[in-house]
Design a protein around this motif. Structure first.
Motif, PDB file in Angstrom:
ATOM      1  N   THR A 174      29.848  16.223  80.895  1.00 53.29           N
ATOM      2  CA  THR A 174      30.186  16.123  79.478  1.00 53.29           C
ATOM      3  C   THR A 174      29.581  17.291  78.718  1.00 53.29           C
ATOM      4  N   PHE A 175      30.135  17.544  77.543  1.00 56.38           N
ATOM      5  CA  PHE A 175      29.637  18.609  76.681  1.00 56.38           C
ATOM      6  C   PHE A 175      28.846  17.999  75.535  1.00 56.38           C
ATOM      7  N   ALA A 176      27.735  18.607  75.198  1.00 56.81           N
ATOM      8  CA  ALA A 176      26.902  18.103  74.111  1.00 56.81           C
ATOM      9  C   ALA A 176      26.040  19.243  73.593  1.00 56.81           C
ATOM     10  N   PRO A 177      25.755  19.241  72.287  1.00 51.60           N
ATOM     11  CA  PRO A 177      24.861  20.272  71.746  1.00 51.60           C
ATOM     12  C   PRO A 177      23.445  20.112  72.295  1.00 51.60           C
ATOM     13  N   ILE A 178      22.671  21.167  72.221  1.00 51.53           N
ATOM     14  CA  ILE A 178      21.261  21.069  72.591  1.00 51.53           C
ATOM     15  C   ILE A 178      20.615  20.062  71.647  1.00 51.53           C
ATOM     16  N   PRO A 179      19.953  19.028  72.173  1.00 51.02           N
ATOM     17  CA  PRO A 179      19.488  17.908  71.328  1.00 51.02           C
ATOM     18  C   PRO A 179      18.218  18.228  70.527  1.00 51.02           C
ATOM     19  N   VAL A 180      18.407  18.643  69.284  1.00 50.95           N
ATOM     20  CA  VAL A 180      17.271  18.961  68.419  1.00 50.95           C
ATOM     21  C   VAL A 180      16.891  17.798  67.518  1.00 50.95           C
ATOM     22  N   ALA A 181      17.801  16.848  67.301  1.00 50.66           N
ATOM     23  CA  ALA A 181      17.539  15.707  66.417  1.00 50.66           C
ATOM     24  C   ALA A 181      18.351  14.508  66.879  1.00 50.66           C
TER      25      ALA A 181
ATOM     26  N   TRP B 209      15.102  28.203  67.520  1.00 49.62           N
ATOM     27  CA  TRP B 209      13.671  28.518  67.490  1.00 49.62           C
ATOM     28  C   TRP B 209      12.846  27.267  67.751  1.00 49.62           C
ATOM     29  N   SER B 210      11.804  27.428  68.545  1.00 52.84           N
ATOM     30  CA  SER B 210      10.890  26.318  68.845  1.00 52.84           C
ATOM     31  C   SER B 210       9.618  26.440  68.009  1.00 52.84           C
ATOM     32  N   TYR B 211       9.123  25.282  67.561  1.00 49.56           N
ATOM     33  CA  TYR B 211       7.886  25.215  66.775  1.00 49.56           C
ATOM     34  C   TYR B 211       6.959  24.194  67.406  1.00 49.56           C
ATOM     35  N   LYS B 212       5.666  24.498  67.352  1.00 49.69           N
ATOM     36  CA  LYS B 212       4.657  23.585  67.866  1.00 49.69           C
ATOM     37  C   LYS B 212       4.113  22.740  66.715  1.00 49.69           C
TER      38      LYS B 212
ATOM     39  N   GLY C 181      19.176  12.383  62.182  1.00 48.56           N
ATOM     40  CA  GLY C 181      18.700  13.686  61.733  1.00 48.56           C
ATOM     41  C   GLY C 181      17.210  13.897  61.909  1.00 48.56           C
ATOM     42  N   THR C 182      16.522  12.914  62.532  1.00 52.06           N
ATOM     43  CA  THR C 182      15.079  13.039  62.761  1.00 52.06           C
ATOM     44  C   THR C 182      14.842  13.975  63.946  1.00 52.06           C
ATOM     45  N   PRO C 183      13.921  14.924  63.812  1.00 54.00           N
ATOM     46  CA  PRO C 183      13.669  15.853  64.918  1.00 54.00           C
ATOM     47  C   PRO C 183      13.232  15.125  66.187  1.00 54.00           C
ATOM     48  N   LEU C 184      13.667  15.645  67.317  1.00 55.44           N
ATOM     49  CA  LEU C 184      13.229  15.153  68.615  1.00 55.44           C
ATOM     50  C   LEU C 184      12.024  15.977  69.055  1.00 55.44           C
TER      51      LEU C 184
ATOM     52  N   GLY D  20       0.883  18.803  69.014  1.00 60.27           N
ATOM     53  CA  GLY D  20       0.971  19.631  70.211  1.00 60.27           C
ATOM     54  C   GLY D  20       2.327  19.617  70.882  1.00 60.27           C
ATOM     55  N   LYS D  21       3.237  18.754  70.390  1.00 60.72           N
ATOM     56  CA  LYS D  21       4.580  18.728  70.966  1.00 60.72           C
ATOM     57  C   LYS D  21       5.467  19.778  70.296  1.00 60.72           C
ATOM     58  N   TRP D  22       6.689  19.874  70.801  1.00 60.15           N
ATOM     59  CA  TRP D  22       7.597  20.925  70.356  1.00 60.15           C
ATOM     60  C   TRP D  22       8.838  20.344  69.683  1.00 60.15           C
ATOM     61  N   ILE D  23       9.289  21.025  68.644  1.00 59.49           N
ATOM     62  CA  ILE D  23      10.591  20.741  68.045  1.00 59.49           C
ATOM     63  C   ILE D  23      11.397  22.037  68.023  1.00 59.49           C
ATOM     64  N   TYR D  24      12.699  21.886  67.843  1.00 58.43           N
ATOM     65  CA  TYR D  24      13.587  23.056  67.820  1.00 58.43           C
ATOM     66  C   TYR D  24      14.473  23.003  66.579  1.00 58.43           C
TER      67      TYR D  24
END
Length: 640
Positions: free
Chosen positions: A354-361, A583-586, A365-368, A596-600
């Motif tokens: 299947t096709f899906a966007p890179i899961p950022v939220a 872009w990734s942020y810590k 709409g809450t960040p992953l 210490g985790k990452w969001i994009y």
């Protein structure tokens, strides 16, 4: 005094006598070979042939500058065109601030090269001291190179004058007999296909030979050329404005089936093993590394059919790795130019097909939040990691340092405007790094401004990014995976979707996509998608969307919004007019379990102000005015 005078006179007389010696004056030069010497020696003829090989149209993208006579080909700068990547180099920012491409961007017209190949064929045919077997192979190789160049011409220019004999001006003041009209586009494709058919049996069946023409190389060229001609015949009806009444541009629709049939037949000859035993490269358990290795592993590489080779020992090397490797800690502190786009990264499907966007939220709409940077890309087609250098991975034993900054509890971003910049975070007293040494930093050239570096074709050998050493990585012109995909496309277009699925599944299984496609799953979008991700940055994407007559739909001149990125994934006509970044942020929030985790976050770079429009005039490149002025029989391409 008289003794001195007499001595000088005697010396001059001796010198004069010596200079009238016929043997002395007729000594052959030591720095020039006569034609008799060249064409009477197999090794010398091979050196002439090698020069013709070396002037093959430069699709390798490994050179910093175009070769003489190849017009506006710009080496690596054309490698990731069409927003599959962003050029992280200030001098290239203008590419993203306009509306598209000049009509002459891909033009070539080197009839000097064609003349030299025609001369070689004539003189080799007439050479009496070459053994029949050697002569036959040399002639077949020269014809392969000539057909290859005509193929490159027709892809860009449409029908061109088909000159198969060396022409000579007789200085009578009237050059009109040297002027030839353009052949039909179909006639040039027919020539390429016919030449491949005629020479294949004269070339060796040798899967270990990679840098000279073999029977498989001729068949691979034939399959690709026939597929291109078939596509233009079938899909050209969608752009009736892109044609000329004399057939110099455009191929009649009723020829499509014949071309598809020939493409499938040629591909099947390779697949059957009759032209040598080729197979998909499968040496390494890590599927992403296995895919990357296809392009640098020269040891018994079963996939490569024909390649331009580079060897330090012979002095032929390139600096592609130096231009594009992660800059931080690299030899020469050089690299970072090609940054694959988020648009391209999201084209890689999930392992469930299947096709899906890179899961950022999430849906709300809450960040992953991700424990490791690389986790966001888990469960994807392994070719992603083999093509793109992702955050959280390594290269040459060094971690790639790509992250955009810290995000605080209140959403504030703490970052810097220099690589590896340091600042003091709230509640701390000691400055610490707040942005990656590889960026991303908006507008800071040579950093991973899109959040990604290129992986494909980079050389993992230490020293390969050093100017005094450079890289030996070869450029692959034909490989077995493309043959399978050519066969799949031709079979699909001939109404054989089950056959097409079988060929595609072989390629997909290597990438970890182990759920086979069924006949009902195969459609045009699937065909286009598979080629895009398998053959990325190898010089195919441009000519694929061009021959399918969808380039003007993909590059329609409209900007891409953040919402547009996640729409129509897997669609061949999905808009791709601007490159986006990820872009990734810590997280810095000591009171939160997410500390210490990452969001994009998807980002549109500030240097991207234009949106590309592929005009109807871009389907065929410009034939320059000086060419037309010298030969009035040449008609212009449509929409120019």
């Amino acid at each position: 005094m008289k003794k001195i005078f007499y001595t000088q006179v005697i010396f001059m007389l001796l010198l004069s006598w010596g200079c009238n010696d016929d043997d002395f004056l007729n000594r052959p030069p030591t720095n020039i070979l006569t034609e008799e010497q060249v064409w009477g020696d197999e090794g010398q003829v091979l050196s002439v042939l090698a020069d013709l090989y070396n002037r093959y149209v430069d699709l390798s993208n490994f050179r910093d500058f175009p070769r003489p006579g190849l017009s506006t080909l710009a080496g690596w700068t054309r490698m990731a065109d069409f927003n599959e990547a962003f050029w992280s180099e200030a001098g290239r920012y203008g590419d993203f601030q306009n509306s598209g491409w000049d009509y002459n961007t891909w033009s070539i017209w080197d009839y000097g090269y064609i003349r030299e190949m025609n001369l070689f064929i004539r003189k080799c045919t007439e050479a009496e001291k070459l053994s029949p077997a050697v002569k036959e192979r040399y002639l077949a190789e020269a014809r392969f190179l000539r057909a290859s160049y005509y193929f490159e011409l027709v892809k860009r220019m449409g029908g061109v004058p088909l000159i198969l004999e060396p022409m000579t001006y007789d200085f009578n003041g009237d050059p009109t007999y040297l002027q030839h009209a353009r052949a039909k586009e179909s006639e040039i494709y027919d020539f390429v296909i016919r030449e491949a058919e005629e020479i294949k049996s004269k070339l060796p069946v040798n899967a270990s030979e990679k840098s000279r023409a073999t029977q498989a190389a001729a068949l691979a060229m034939q399959a690709r050329a026939a597929l291109y001609a078939a596509s233009i015949a079938k899909y050209g009806v969608n752009t009736p404005q892109v044609a000329l009444p004399g057939g110099e541009v455009g191929i009649p629709a009723n020829l499509a089936t014949g071309y598809y049939t020939k493409a499938l037949s040629a591909a099947k000859e390779i697949i059957s093993g009759s032209a040598g035993v080729y197979a998909l490269y499968n040496k390494k358990p890590d599927l992403s590394e296995n895919f990357a290795s296809i392009f640098y592993d020269k040891a018994n590489n079963s996939e490569v059919i024909f390649a331009e080779d580079y060897k330090l020992q012979s002095g032929k090397v390139h600096y592609f790795t130096g231009w594009n490797q992660p800059r931080y800690g690299a030899e020469e502190e050089e690299g970072g130019r090609i940054n694959p786009s988020l648009n391209f990264v999201e084209a890689f499907e999930k392992l469930d097909n299947t096709f899906a966007p890179i899961p950022v939220a999430n849906a709300a709409g809450t960040p992953l939040y991700y424990t490791n940077q690389i986790d966001i890309f888990a469960g994807r087609d392994a070719r992603l990691g083999g093509t793109v250098m992702l955050p959280g991975t390594t290269f040459k034993g060094r971690a790639v340092d790509i992250w955009a900054g810290f995000q605080l509890a209140n959403g504030t971003i703490v970052s810097g405007d220099d690589r590896g910049a340091q600042k003091t975070l709230p509640g701390k007293t000691v400055p610490e790094q707040v942005v990656g040494f590889d960026g991303p930093i908006d507008g800071f050239e040579f950093t991973a401004q899109t959040g990604f570096y290129l992986r494909k074709y980079l050389d993992p050998v230490v020293g390969s990014g050093q100017r005094g050493v450079n890289s030996e990585v070869w450029f692959i012109r034909y490989r077995y995976a493309e043959v399978l995909l050519n066969a799949a496309e031709a079979a699909f277009e001939l109404g054989q979707p089950a056959v097409a699925a079988g060929y595609m599944n072989q390629v997909r299984e290597r990438a970890g996509l182990i759920t086979p496609l069924k006949a009902a799953d195969v459609n045009f979008d699937r065909i286009a998608h598979e080629r895009r991700v398998e053959l990325a940055f190898e010089g195919h994407y441009h000519y694929d969307i061009q021959r399918w007559r969808i380039a003007h739909l993909v590059m329609d001149g409209n900007a891409i919004s953040a919402a547009d990125l996640s729409k129509d994934l897997g669609k061949a006509t999905k808009r791709n007019t601007q490159p986006w970044a990820l872009w990734s942020y810590k997280i810095y929030d000591p009171a939160s379990p997410n500390n210490g985790k990452w969001i994009y976050k998807p980002v549109k770079l500030s240097r991207v102000t234009g949106s590309d429009r592929f005009q109807l005039g871009n389907y065929y490149s410009l034939i320059a005015d000086d060419i037309i002025n010298n030969n009035p029989k040449i008609v212009r391409n449509p929409n120019h």
